[in-house]
Design a protein around this motif. Structure first.
Motif, PDB file in Angstrom:
ATOM      1  N   HIS A  51       0.859  -1.184   0.000  1.00 47.14           N
ATOM      2  CA  HIS A  51       0.000   0.000   0.000  1.00 47.14           C
ATOM      3  C   HIS A  51       0.894   1.232   0.000  1.00 47.14           C
ATOM      4  O   HIS A  51       2.007   1.204   0.541  1.00 47.14           O
ATOM      5  CB  HIS A  51      -0.907   0.016   1.232  1.00 47.14           C
ATOM      6  CG  HIS A  51      -2.109   0.886   1.093  1.00 47.14           C
ATOM      7  ND1 HIS A  51      -3.342   0.404   0.692  1.00 47.14           N
ATOM      8  CD2 HIS A  51      -2.278   2.212   1.284  1.00 47.14           C
ATOM      9  CE1 HIS A  51      -4.209   1.404   0.652  1.00 47.14           C
ATOM     10  NE2 HIS A  51      -3.582   2.511   1.005  1.00 47.14           N
ATOM     11  N   ASP A  52       0.408   2.301  -0.588  1.00 47.41           N
ATOM     12  CA  ASP A  52       1.150   3.564  -0.574  1.00 47.41           C
ATOM     13  C   ASP A  52       0.873   4.267   0.751  1.00 47.41           C
ATOM     14  O   ASP A  52      -0.055   5.071   0.868  1.00 47.41           O
ATOM     15  CB  ASP A  52       0.741   4.438  -1.756  1.00 47.41           C
ATOM     16  CG  ASP A  52       1.539   5.740  -1.822  1.00 47.41           C
ATOM     17  OD1 ASP A  52       2.467   5.913  -1.005  1.00 47.41           O
ATOM     18  OD2 ASP A  52       1.229   6.582  -2.690  1.00 47.41           O
ATOM     19  N   LEU A  53       1.672   3.995   1.755  1.00 42.00           N
ATOM     20  CA  LEU A  53       1.445   4.555   3.083  1.00 42.00           C
ATOM     21  C   LEU A  53       1.854   6.015   3.192  1.00 42.00           C
ATOM     22  O   LEU A  53       1.264   6.780   3.966  1.00 42.00           O
ATOM     23  CB  LEU A  53       2.204   3.745   4.133  1.00 42.00           C
ATOM     24  CG  LEU A  53       1.727   2.312   4.392  1.00 42.00           C
ATOM     25  CD1 LEU A  53       2.543   1.699   5.514  1.00 42.00           C
ATOM     26  CD2 LEU A  53       0.246   2.265   4.737  1.00 42.00           C
ATOM     27  N   ASP A  54       2.894   6.416   2.461  1.00 41.07           N
ATOM     28  CA  ASP A  54       3.413   7.776   2.611  1.00 41.07           C
ATOM     29  C   ASP A  54       2.948   8.730   1.515  1.00 41.07           C
ATOM     30  O   ASP A  54       3.389   9.876   1.459  1.00 41.07           O
ATOM     31  CB  ASP A  54       4.935   7.766   2.689  1.00 41.07           C
ATOM     32  CG  ASP A  54       5.575   7.017   1.533  1.00 41.07           C
ATOM     33  OD1 ASP A  54       4.855   6.644   0.586  1.00 41.07           O
ATOM     34  OD2 ASP A  54       6.803   6.799   1.578  1.00 41.07           O
ATOM     35  N   GLY A  55       2.056   8.269   0.627  1.00 42.17           N
ATOM     36  CA  GLY A  55       1.446   9.140  -0.365  1.00 42.17           C
ATOM     37  C   GLY A  55       2.374   9.660  -1.431  1.00 42.17           C
ATOM     38  O   GLY A  55       2.102  10.694  -2.048  1.00 42.17           O
ATOM     39  N   ASP A  56       3.473   8.939  -1.709  1.00 42.31           N
ATOM     40  CA  ASP A  56       4.420   9.411  -2.718  1.00 42.31           C
ATOM     41  C   ASP A  56       4.247   8.734  -4.068  1.00 42.31           C
ATOM     42  O   ASP A  56       5.054   8.920  -4.970  1.00 42.31           O
ATOM     43  CB  ASP A  56       5.860   9.248  -2.224  1.00 42.31           C
ATOM     44  CG  ASP A  56       6.250   7.793  -2.005  1.00 42.31           C
ATOM     45  OD1 ASP A  56       5.377   6.902  -2.156  1.00 42.31           O
ATOM     46  OD2 ASP A  56       7.431   7.537  -1.683  1.00 42.31           O
ATOM     47  N   GLY A  57       3.194   7.922  -4.196  1.00 38.58           N
ATOM     48  CA  GLY A  57       2.871   7.351  -5.491  1.00 38.58           C
ATOM     49  C   GLY A  57       3.411   5.972  -5.757  1.00 38.58           C
ATOM     50  O   GLY A  57       3.091   5.380  -6.802  1.00 38.58           O
ATOM     51  N   ASP A  58       4.216   5.413  -4.851  1.00 37.66           N
ATOM     52  CA  ASP A  58       4.673   4.038  -5.034  1.00 37.66           C
ATOM     53  C   ASP A  58       4.152   3.171  -3.896  1.00 37.66           C
ATOM     54  O   ASP A  58       3.639   3.658  -2.896  1.00 37.66           O
ATOM     55  CB  ASP A  58       6.202   3.957  -5.135  1.00 37.66           C
ATOM     56  CG  ASP A  58       6.907   4.620  -3.959  1.00 37.66           C
ATOM     57  OD1 ASP A  58       6.414   4.503  -2.821  1.00 37.66           O
ATOM     58  OD2 ASP A  58       7.942   5.265  -4.180  1.00 37.66           O
ATOM     59  N   LEU A  59       4.292   1.860  -4.063  1.00 41.06           N
ATOM     60  CA  LEU A  59       3.757   0.924  -3.090  1.00 41.06           C
ATOM     61  C   LEU A  59       4.802   0.577  -2.040  1.00 41.06           C
ATOM     62  O   LEU A  59       5.897   0.111  -2.365  1.00 41.06           O
ATOM     63  CB  LEU A  59       3.279  -0.351  -3.791  1.00 41.06           C
ATOM     64  CG  LEU A  59       2.052  -0.191  -4.684  1.00 41.06           C
ATOM     65  CD1 LEU A  59       1.752  -1.501  -5.411  1.00 41.06           C
ATOM     66  CD2 LEU A  59       0.841   0.256  -3.875  1.00 41.06           C
ATOM     67  N   ASP A  60       4.450   0.815  -0.791  1.00 40.56           N
ATOM     68  CA  ASP A  60       5.262   0.397   0.337  1.00 40.56           C
ATOM     69  C   ASP A  60       4.770  -0.984   0.799  1.00 40.56           C
ATOM     70  O   ASP A  60       3.773  -1.506   0.296  1.00 40.56           O
ATOM     71  CB  ASP A  60       5.149   1.416   1.460  1.00 40.56           C
ATOM     72  CG  ASP A  60       5.406   2.836   0.970  1.00 40.56           C
ATOM     73  OD1 ASP A  60       6.515   3.093   0.464  1.00 40.56           O
ATOM     74  OD2 ASP A  60       4.487   3.687   1.062  1.00 40.56           O
ATOM     75  N   LEU A  61       5.462  -1.563   1.758  1.00 45.11           N
ATOM     76  CA  LEU A  61       5.082  -2.868   2.286  1.00 45.11           C
ATOM     77  C   LEU A  61       4.917  -2.796   3.797  1.00 45.11           C
ATOM     78  O   LEU A  61       5.640  -2.062   4.474  1.00 45.11           O
ATOM     79  CB  LEU A  61       6.137  -3.917   1.947  1.00 45.11           C
ATOM     80  CG  LEU A  61       6.323  -4.256   0.463  1.00 45.11           C
ATOM     81  CD1 LEU A  61       7.519  -5.178   0.280  1.00 45.11           C
ATOM     82  CD2 LEU A  61       5.065  -4.882  -0.123  1.00 45.11           C
TER      83      LEU A  61
END
Length: 426
Positions: A51-61
């Motif tokens: 999910h993109d937790l930090d709103g920067d456009g890429d997917l975090d885990l």
């Protein structure tokens, strides 16, 4: 107990892993993957989401780590993606005296930011952590959804009662219980959420997933019960004895006390472990993919396999199903539908748990009712458990992510988090 933090490192060295199943004739060649270690030397890990937790456009885990059995020190972690698939580890919550495992991500408090709901399996808790706001590294506030979910195993989030906010639903492992929890809104978040039991007869309930099976606009629930261990050959033919089933429950709507109607997809096949609902054959209704096996005491290993259920009833009916075997996979644990090779149809990625110990994908020939070809992504990935698919490096191709646990004394488990970059066809 002190958490072991220093040994979690991000590895940027990739190892090319080539598909090892040969493909004859003029069939399309296999996809090549390169492997990347994200974190290792966990005490125990089971649970990963993208999910993109930090709103920067890429997917975090997101992921979990547990040190010790009882007492334990559990951490909920997130790994920040630099946009190219290199990750930096951050802590959401640590020193939880419980057993954090599978989790789900969604906006529970309506502030437009992703929150996280997670099971604490040993203590029967469902917890949620509120996104801190502009800075993801801030303190995530811990809330309790319920203390009444014995052997909590998995959780999903959806607007179950149609009131505009996200509720939670959970599977209970040894409690054999499926239940949902009504989001009380801001005034009730410091208290346990109202609990509504859907079913208490799902023997070793592991799967809980979402889907609108009858097309009425309400989110229904897919569930699967593994069934009794060590069922005899005679019992295997009688679902009243082995207890295994794949079912879906019809959402009754806005009346929380109304029973959920149970629809049987399959109550003959033993050992369904993990799967989900997806329009697998692109005909407009939901089908189901499922892994069967995990341990030989659930079902003999010659019946460990990946299969899918074709929804062959009338549109919106979802009461008539046809089972198709994709292929054998000893100790099959979980499978997800994803177009690995970019040819427009769904393939399947899957894991095999302890004594199976691998990550594979099954290539769809174009007709999911026909021949499938299995390709190896990683052999000797000991005690592989959850698998997901997501585009981690933004190249438009789905990558594969998996965790591996400690093997529950069957093998020496890998206890790590890895991803495999989809490098297209060889």
């Amino acid at each position: 107990m002190m958490l072991r933090l220093a040994h979690h490192v991000t590895c940027y060295v990739c190892m090319l892993v080539w598909c090892c199943v040969s493909i004859a004739g003029d069939e399309a060649p296999a996809v090549r993957f390169s492997e990347r270690l994200i974190a290792d030397k966990y005490g125990y890990t089971f649970g990963v989401m993208a999910h993109d937790l930090d709103g920067d456009g890429d997917l975090d885990l997101t992921n979990v780590d547990i040190v010790g059995k009882n007492p334990s020190a559990a951490s909920l972690l997130w790994f920040e993606n630099d946009g190219k698939g290199a990750f930096q580890r951050h802590v959401i919550h640590e020193k939880e005296n419980g057993w954090l495992e599978r989790h789900s991500i969604g906006d529970l408090n309506g502030d437009g930011r992703p929150d996280i709901a997670v099971v604490s399996a040993r203590d029967g808790l469902l917890l949620w952590f509120a996104h801190p706001g502009q800075t993801v590294d801030g303190a995530w506030k811990r809330y309790v959804i319920t203390t009444k979910n014995p052997t909590a195993y998995d959780v999903v989030l959806a607007d179950i009662d149609g009131d505009g906010d996200l509720d939670a639903a959970s599977a209970g492992h040894n409690s054999h219980t499926l239940a949902w929890y009504e989001n009380p809104g801001a005034d009730g978040w410091d208290h346990e959420w109202p609990r509504h039991v859907i079913d208490t007869t799902l023997t070793e309930n592991r799967t809980i997933r979402l889907g609108d099976f009858n097309r009425d606009g309400k989110m229904d629930l897919l569930a699967a019960s593994v069934g009794a261990s060590f069922a005899t050959a005679g019992e295997a033919a009688d679902p009243t004895q082995h207890g295994a089933s794949v079912v879906w429950f019809e959402n009754p709507g806005q009346l929380p006390g109304t029973p959920w109607k149970k629809h049987v997809i399959d109550d003959r096949s033993r050992g369904p472990i993990h799967g989900h609902a997806v329009d697998f054959d692109h005909d407009g209704d939901l089908d189901v993919v499922m892994a069967f096996g995990m341990r030989p005491e659930h079902v003999p290993e010659d019946r460990h396999e990946i299969a899918w259920y074709e929804n062959v009833g009338q549109p919106g009916d979802s009461t008539v199903w046809k089972r198709h075997v994709v292929g054998p996979l000893p100790c099959a644990f979980e499978t997800v539908a994803v177009d690995v090779d970019g040819d427009g149809d769904f393939d399947l990625a899957a894991t095999a748990w302890s004594k199976g110990d691998r990550v594979v994908w099954f290539e769809n020939s174009g007709d999911p009712r026909g021949k499938w070809t299995m390709h190896m992504i990683r052999e000797q990935y000991f005690a592989a458990n959850q698998v997901i698919a997501a585009d981690l490096d933004g190249d438009g191709r789905p990558d594969i992510i998996a965790t591996a646990d400690d093997g529950s004394r069957r093998v020496q488990g890998a206890n790590e988090l890895r991803w495999w970059r989809n490098e297209e066809r060889r």
